[in-house]
Design a protein around this motif. Structure first.
Motif, PDB file in Angstrom:
ATOM      1  N   SER A 181       8.389  -7.650   4.159  1.00  0.00           N
ATOM      2  CA  SER A 181       9.355  -7.330   5.217  1.00  0.00           C
ATOM      3  C   SER A 181      10.746  -7.469   4.608  1.00  0.00           C
ATOM      4  N   ARG A 212       2.032   7.496   7.378  1.00  0.00           N
ATOM      5  CA  ARG A 212       0.995   6.460   7.385  1.00  0.00           C
ATOM      6  C   ARG A 212       1.436   5.160   8.029  1.00  0.00           C
ATOM      7  N   PHE A 213       2.646   4.721   7.731  1.00  0.00           N
ATOM      8  CA  PHE A 213       3.053   3.370   8.118  1.00  0.00           C
ATOM      9  C   PHE A 213       4.253   3.331   9.062  1.00  0.00           C
ATOM     10  N   ARG A 264       8.727  -7.385   9.979  1.00  0.00           N
ATOM     11  CA  ARG A 264       7.563  -6.498   9.879  1.00  0.00           C
ATOM     12  C   ARG A 264       7.447  -5.958   8.458  1.00  0.00           C
ATOM     13  N   PRO A 273      10.426   2.273   8.557  1.00  0.00           N
ATOM     14  CA  PRO A 273      10.831   0.881   8.788  1.00  0.00           C
ATOM     15  C   PRO A 273      12.162   0.801   9.530  1.00  0.00           C
ATOM     16  N   PHE A 286       4.590   8.182   3.258  1.00  0.00           N
ATOM     17  CA  PHE A 286       4.788   6.780   3.623  1.00  0.00           C
ATOM     18  C   PHE A 286       5.098   6.663   5.112  1.00  0.00           C
ATOM     19  N   TRP A 287       6.048   7.445   5.608  1.00  0.00           N
ATOM     20  CA  TRP A 287       6.434   7.376   7.015  1.00  0.00           C
ATOM     21  C   TRP A 287       5.293   7.808   7.929  1.00  0.00           C
ATOM     22  N   ALA A 303       4.482  -1.994   4.896  1.00  0.00           N
ATOM     23  CA  ALA A 303       3.130  -1.453   4.775  1.00  0.00           C
ATOM     24  C   ALA A 303       2.197  -2.641   4.542  1.00  0.00           C
ATOM     25  N   PRO A 304       0.901  -2.467   4.741  1.00  0.00           N
ATOM     26  CA  PRO A 304      -0.017  -3.564   4.427  1.00  0.00           C
ATOM     27  C   PRO A 304       0.173  -4.038   2.979  1.00  0.00           C
ATOM     28  N   GLU A 311       0.810  -1.225   0.000  1.00  0.00           N
ATOM     29  CA  GLU A 311       0.000   0.000   0.000  1.00  0.00           C
ATOM     30  C   GLU A 311       0.844   1.277   0.000  1.00  0.00           C
ATOM     31  N   ALA A 312       2.129   1.164   0.206  1.00  0.00           N
ATOM     32  CA  ALA A 312       3.010   2.338   0.175  1.00  0.00           C
ATOM     33  C   ALA A 312       3.464   2.666  -1.248  1.00  0.00           C
TER      34      ALA A 312
END
Length: 184
Positions: A60, A40-41, A52, A44, A37-38, A55-56, A28-29
């Motif tokens: 990972s 919303r999610f 992890r 990293p 991006f940062w 994003a959805p 989704e990113a």
């Protein structure tokens, strides 16, 4: 893909697209500016949270590295004994270090390669002395081919040696890896 489309005819090679050597899949990113991006999610942290997804529906770090290693293993087996040219992004090149040096894909490597855009990385399969077959890093971050971009002077590529002199005749020492230590 655009770079590969330029390189393939110059080398006289057919273009084969391989979805498995694409950069980390952002889910989704995809297409978001980095700040959005940062927001919303979150930013990293591959070191403390390698499993992890960024994003959805994204990968990972560990999934990405496993995909790259699996793809590289398939490609080198399918094309054993041939010269292979892969055109890819830096994350795939970073993954090649893990694959060819038998490093653990579940954690970030102890070194960072800071791969540059459009640079050449050259791996060679060797079987020197009594060390058995292994992969040798010949070049990394080689940007010589970019030296005349933006200048009025052009490099006389046709006059340069097809195989530049190297220190291939000088002995090298294999850097121990976890895999190498297990073999000892």
């Amino acid at each position: 893909m655009q770079t590969a489309q330029i390189i393939a005819p110059a080398l006289g090679l057919p273009l084969h697209l391989d979805d498995e050597i694409q950069e980390l899949r952002p889910g989704e990113a995809e297409g978001l500016p980095i700040e959005t991006f940062w927001e919303r999610f979150g930013q990293p942290n591959y070191e403390t949270m390698p499993f992890r997804p960024i994003a959805p529906a994204g990968e990972s770090w560990a999934q990405f590295m496993l995909r790259v290693r699996t793809a590289l293993d398939r490609i080198v087996r399918e094309h054993e004994g041939k010269t292979i040219v892969l055109v890819c992004h830096g994350g795939v090149i970073d993954g090649s270090f893990l694959y060819f040096f038998h490093m653990d894909e579940w954690e970030l490597p102890p070194t960072r390669s800071s791969t540059r855009n459009t640079a050449i990385t050259h791996w060679k399969k060797s079987s020197e002395g009594n060390t058995g077959e292994h992969w040798q890093l010949v070049k990394h971050n080689d940007g010589f081919h970019l030296q005349d971009i933006g200048t009025s002077t052009r490099i006389p590529w046709e006059q340069l040696l097809a195989q530049p002199k190297s220190d291939g005749d000088r002995p090298s020492v294999r850097v121990p890896t976890k895999q190498h230590a297990k073999e000892q």
